[in-house]
Each structure stands twice: as C-alpha cells, then as structure tokens.
Scaffold this motif. Sequence first.
Motif, mmCIF file in Angstrom:
data_model
loop_
_atom_site.group_PDB
_atom_site.id
_atom_site.type_symbol
_atom_site.label_atom_id
_atom_site.label_comp_id
_atom_site.label_asym_id
_atom_site.label_seq_id
_atom_site.Cartn_x
_atom_site.Cartn_y
_atom_site.Cartn_z
ATOM 1 N N THR A 85 0.840 -1.190 0.000
ATOM 2 C CA THR A 85 0.000 0.000 0.000
ATOM 3 C C THR A 85 0.877 1.241 0.000
ATOM 4 O OG1 THR A 85 -0.128 -0.013 2.411
ATOM 5 C CG2 THR A 85 -1.874 -1.168 1.210
ATOM 6 N N SER A 86 0.249 2.408 -0.282
ATOM 7 C CA SER A 86 1.076 3.597 -0.453
ATOM 8 C C SER A 86 0.272 4.857 -0.207
ATOM 9 C CB SER A 86 1.686 3.598 -1.866
ATOM 10 O OG SER A 86 2.667 4.591 -1.963
ATOM 11 N N SER A 87 0.942 6.009 -0.322
ATOM 12 C CA SER A 87 0.330 7.327 -0.215
ATOM 13 C C SER A 87 1.402 8.351 -0.547
ATOM 14 C CB SER A 87 -0.221 7.576 1.204
ATOM 15 O OG SER A 87 0.843 7.650 2.134
ATOM 16 N N ILE A 88 1.044 9.641 -0.566
ATOM 17 C CA ILE A 88 2.038 10.710 -0.735
ATOM 18 C C ILE A 88 1.753 11.796 0.292
ATOM 19 C CG2 ILE A 88 3.138 12.372 -2.278
ATOM 20 C CD1 ILE A 88 1.999 10.890 -4.650
ATOM 21 N N ILE A 127 -3.492 3.495 0.176
ATOM 22 C CA ILE A 127 -3.925 3.214 -1.199
ATOM 23 C C ILE A 127 -3.438 1.818 -1.573
ATOM 24 C CG2 ILE A 127 -3.862 4.007 -3.588
ATOM 25 C CD1 ILE A 127 -2.923 6.760 -2.417
ATOM 26 N N PRO A 128 -4.350 0.872 -1.783
ATOM 27 C CA PRO A 128 -3.917 -0.498 -2.056
ATOM 28 C C PRO A 128 -3.451 -0.652 -3.511
ATOM 29 C CG PRO A 128 -6.306 -0.369 -2.126
ATOM 30 C CD PRO A 128 -5.820 0.992 -1.719
ATOM 31 N N GLN A 167 -13.202 5.284 -2.417
ATOM 32 C CA GLN A 167 -13.011 4.063 -3.206
ATOM 33 C C GLN A 167 -11.732 3.347 -2.796
ATOM 34 O OE1 GLN A 167 -13.144 5.348 -7.295
ATOM 35 N NE2 GLN A 167 -15.379 5.601 -7.307
ATOM 36 N N ALA A 168 -10.679 4.111 -2.486
ATOM 37 C CA ALA A 168 -9.433 3.497 -2.017
ATOM 38 C C ALA A 168 -9.661 2.776 -0.697
ATOM 39 C CB ALA A 168 -8.339 4.551 -1.870
ATOM 40 N N CYS A 169 -10.491 3.368 0.178
ATOM 41 C CA CYS A 169 -10.811 2.718 1.450
ATOM 42 C C CYS A 169 -11.525 1.397 1.217
ATOM 43 C CB CYS A 169 -11.677 3.625 2.310
ATOM 44 S SG CYS A 169 -10.894 5.158 2.848
ATOM 45 N N ARG A 170 -12.516 1.420 0.325
ATOM 46 C CA ARG A 170 -13.263 0.190 0.051
ATOM 47 C C ARG A 170 -12.339 -0.886 -0.506
ATOM 48 N NH1 ARG A 170 -16.668 4.086 -2.713
ATOM 49 N NH2 ARG A 170 -18.255 4.878 -1.268
ATOM 50 N N ALA A 171 -11.464 -0.488 -1.416
ATOM 51 C CA ALA A 171 -10.543 -1.454 -2.012
ATOM 52 C C ALA A 171 -9.575 -2.017 -0.984
ATOM 53 C CB ALA A 171 -9.775 -0.802 -3.162
ATOM 54 N N ALA A 172 -9.209 -1.192 0.000
ATOM 55 C CA ALA A 172 -8.278 -1.634 1.040
ATOM 56 C C ALA A 172 -8.990 -2.364 2.172
ATOM 57 C CB ALA A 172 -7.520 -0.433 1.598
#
Length: 627
Positions: free
Chosen positions: A79-82, A106-107, A528-533
């Motif tokens: 997972t990642s982020s900036i 972010i997955p 959407q990123a939360c749901r995917a993760a």
Amino acid sequence: MALLARVTCLVLTTLLAIAGCQAKTVTYDFNVTWVAANPDGLYERKVVGINGQWPLPVIEVDKGDQLVVNMYNGLGDKTSSIHFHGMFQNGTNDMDGPSMVTQCPIPPGSSFTYNFTVNQNGTYWYHCHTENCYPDGYRQALIVHDKDAPFANDYEEEFTVTMSDWYHTLTEDIAPSYMSLYNPTGAEPIPNSFLFNDTLNVSIPVKPNTTYLLRLINIAAFVSQYFYIEDHTFKIVEIDGVYTEPTEADTLYIAVAQRYSILVTTKNTTDQNFPIVTVADTVLLDTIPSDLKLNNTNWLEYSKSAPYPQADIQVAQAQDLVPFDDITLVPSDGMPLLPEPDIQINVTVIMQNLMNGYNYAFLNNITYTAPKVPTLYTVLSSGNLATNSEIYGEFTHPVVLNHNDVVEIILNNNDTGTHPFHLHGHNFQVLDRQPPVGPNFYSNLNGGNPVNYDSSNHTTFPSVPARRDTFVLPPYGYFVIRFVADNPGVWFFHCHIDWHLAAGLGMLFIEAPTQLQERLSIPEDHYQACRAAGVPYEGNAAANAQDFLDLAGENTQQAFIPAGFTARGIVALVFSCISAVLGMAGISVYGLTDLNFHTMYTGPDAPNTTESVAMDNVQPKTEENTG
C-alpha cells in the motif's frame, strides 16, 4: 471619495485577475511501481519508482499554482500514499497524505488524486507516508518558485541537492528485526551508504565570481548530516519554506526532513574544484561497520580539467564540527513572538520495552497506535461529538485544539537519541532548545541525566523567533515551540526518523473539528481506495459508527511490564522460557530417538549386520580412551 473607492476597487479587481491568469494548473501522472537501481554502485536492489524511473521526478511549481498529482499504485504488493512535506494544506486536509490519519492507505491497483493550491514558497519534498515505505526510494524534492523572494535577484542559477541514507535491504525485510524480541534496546538499522542526489561523486558546474542558490534537503530515513563546502562560506536565506534575513555560515547540521536554501558566491579562479562535504552524525549509530563510508565528497566544479580532491576530514572529527545554530535565524517577515499560550502541551520522549519484549517509543505513556478509521474521517462522521477527544482513541494520543488557539509544546527528551520532530499543517516558532546545536549539543549525555524544561528558569525567548516545520530535539534535552491553530484539520506531530515513527513516536492534533466539518468534503476516489483496502471510513477509532463513545475493540498498544520487572529482566525471562521449551523438546526428541534405536536393533526382527555389532561395541570414554 466614491469615485476613488470605485477606482481602487477596479485596480484591485484587475490585479487579482492578473494574478489569477498567472497561476496555472501543474499536473503530474504518477504510476508507482518497482524498478531496479544501484545508486551507490555497491548493490542493485528494487526500489519504488515512478513511471518506470528512479530517481523520482522533482515536482516544480510556482507560488499560487494548482498542483494535481494523479497517483496509481502499481506496486502489486504494497500500500502507499504521498505526503507533501511542509505543505500547509489549508482547506485541503484530505490531501495531506499520512495513512490512517487523513486517508486510507492506497492499495495496489487503486488510484488516488491529490489536488491543492500551493500558496507557499520555498524548498519542500514529497514522500510516502504509509508504514516504512519511503526508505525504499519513495521520496524526492518539491520546489515552489517565487519570483518575489527577497533574494530573487541575487543569484544566477539554482541547484537542488538531496542527501540521504541508503539501505541495501527492503524496508519490509528490515522492519521485523527492528521491532523484535531480539532487538530489546531498539537499536536502529545501520544504513549501507549515504547518497548525494541519489548517487555519489556529483559535480555541480559553476562559474567564477557568480552567486548560486543551493536548496539542501535531507530526505533520509534516519541519519542527520553535517554539510559544508571547503574554503567557502554561504548565506542562509530560507529554512523549511520560511525566508530568513541573510545570515553568514560555513557549516550546517541538517536533520532528517529539514531544508535550507543558501547563497554561495564562487571564487575568482578556475584552477581547482572544491569539495562539497557531507558527514554522517555518527552519534546516532549504535554500531559503525568497517565498510560504511561516513563522509562523502562531491564538488563545486570550477573546471573540468582541474583535479577533484577528496575532502580532508577524519570521521572522528565529525563531532568537532561546529554547525550554525538554526534557532538564531530571524524570519525576514519579522513575525513577532506569539502571545502567551491558550493551551500548553507538555510531553516527554521515552523509549522502553513492553510486555512482548519489543522496544517502543513514547510521548509520555502513549506509543502512537493507528486507529481502525482514519482520524479525519472520524471527525467528519462524528457530528457534535467531534470535539470530544475520547472518540479518537486513547492510543492515537489525540489533543483537540480550538480554532485560533495559541499552542505551546514543551518537548522533553529522556532518551539518549536525537529526534527531529515535524508538525504537519504548520510551521512553528522556535522559542528555546537546550543544549543548542553546536559543540555542546551532546553535552547532557556526559552527565548522564536528562535536563527537562523549567518554566521558571529558562533563557529569554527571542522577540522574533525562528520558524520552521522540523526541529531537532537534543538527547537528554528539550525544546519549546509555539504556533497558532489557524488551520482546521487533523495534523500529525511526530519524529521524522522513520524507525522511531514505526515504534510509535507521534501524536495527533485535531484542530478546530467543528470548522473542519463545515469546510471539507472528501472526494469519491478517496473513499473508493478505502473500500478497495477494506478499511472503514466512518465511526470512532474502533470503527463503531453507532456509539462513538464505545471504543471496545480499538487498536491498543502492548501492555506495560508489571512492576518489579525491568526490561532486561523480562527479556531474560522470555529467552529463558524459550530456551527451556527448546531444551525440553530436545530431550524428548533425543529420548524417543534412543528408544526407537533400541527397538530397531534389539527387537525380534533386528537385522544381523556388522554395523549393529559395531554399535554394541562402543565403549564409554575414560581417562585412557578419551580423545
């Protein structure tokens, strides 16, 4: 007067329109993937690249621009982020980037758009803010150009310089041995090398009798570095995005996440090139491998035909270097000392073992433990309870701030390590630090006892204090800072040594949560990123959206060691238990093996072989036959 007012209004409208026309949208499309790199020439490994390249692209914008970064996580297994380090994100707290603070991680396979206006100037950087990912190469400079900077006309050309430590092993492979029963002292992993602009042996081409702007950024995960240029002085004109009165210096101490802009005027010569020297702060290292090069030489290149000499420094001299004390810098805007605080936060850094034998980092008695719901989303889904710190969980160490509070943080250090603390969403005034950066920086270690801040006995606060967003806490010392809570949001305050953050050295400020609810809405791609993760985005720290005061099931820190046990004692007990279990298992296996042997060779079906006879003739050792 009416005519004058109309003319004034017209002029202002025109100026605003011109300013608006000058601002632009700067868009970067980032496909974040693994690539191979060998920056120190010693070992090729996989690193986090962008669009198939490493080093990563430098983000460059002008003050007032809209910055849009469309990020796709193509890593496949991480997972990642900036986080855009130093950006205030005023009105855009959801773009700040730390996972489980202002967003979900972010997955792989998900996209996420960061979109905000850059109403700042100066030298910044961006990096991953999800677990231990930026030491794997996910970090680079972010430069905000400003044609109206006080020194804008004082230099011909500018260069960006990053310095960092570098590991040959992936962070995900190092981290388990750092937070481990087998590392009870919390010794940080030792880097394999130190880089300059993500490589070694860099030459910066210059002309004689010319002034240059050098932007210096420490993008390391762990180690501070000293910086100087042989036979040159320079003028400091910016720290962490804050312009300063030009101040002469010859040596800097640049901790992780700190930035300096300096003006360097070259000599009237083309006969030689001059070493640019970076030296690791060896006091931070528990051990120093014999093959670790602690000081590196790069060059101000006056002539390609001149020699490129190595710096004349011995590693043992590093502590003898006398760097400039950043607390003495005066901001060029002359912002005076803030008034007495509305709220004072007094916390102490402690490193100690918990029941699992791991060494954790604490602010007072709390080691930061991420919640089950990103704290920003808890604010937005909690209604009238947003001002109640309980809903954010005990172990995020939350402090709720009122809008426009003057906040004073007293940070004491009962640890022998150095800690560069960073505050998201703000820079802060630096009022006091003991010991100061310089020859006495490590002086408290000699006495063996921490020196904590005494409000009734301290140095006089400066009338115009230095400001920055990352400030170094000395070992066994303290610092005092102030800022105004004028930026509604959830802001992380943490040590920027990535190993220490992983060990829990951080806390959260929930600033003006009521105003935040009124002003902020989250873009759909973030949800959407939360749901995917598979990460919930409503509810309290325990993900309870029905009763925000019910924290049952929240993530908690490990239990403290019971009274009467020392950290060494508990570790010894654990190892003793492990040894006992292994010993009993060995005895059992040996006993069963012996039983099986005798059954095999003495039973009714025993084979009649010479090997079995030989085994029966083995004699016990005596003084005569012992060999």
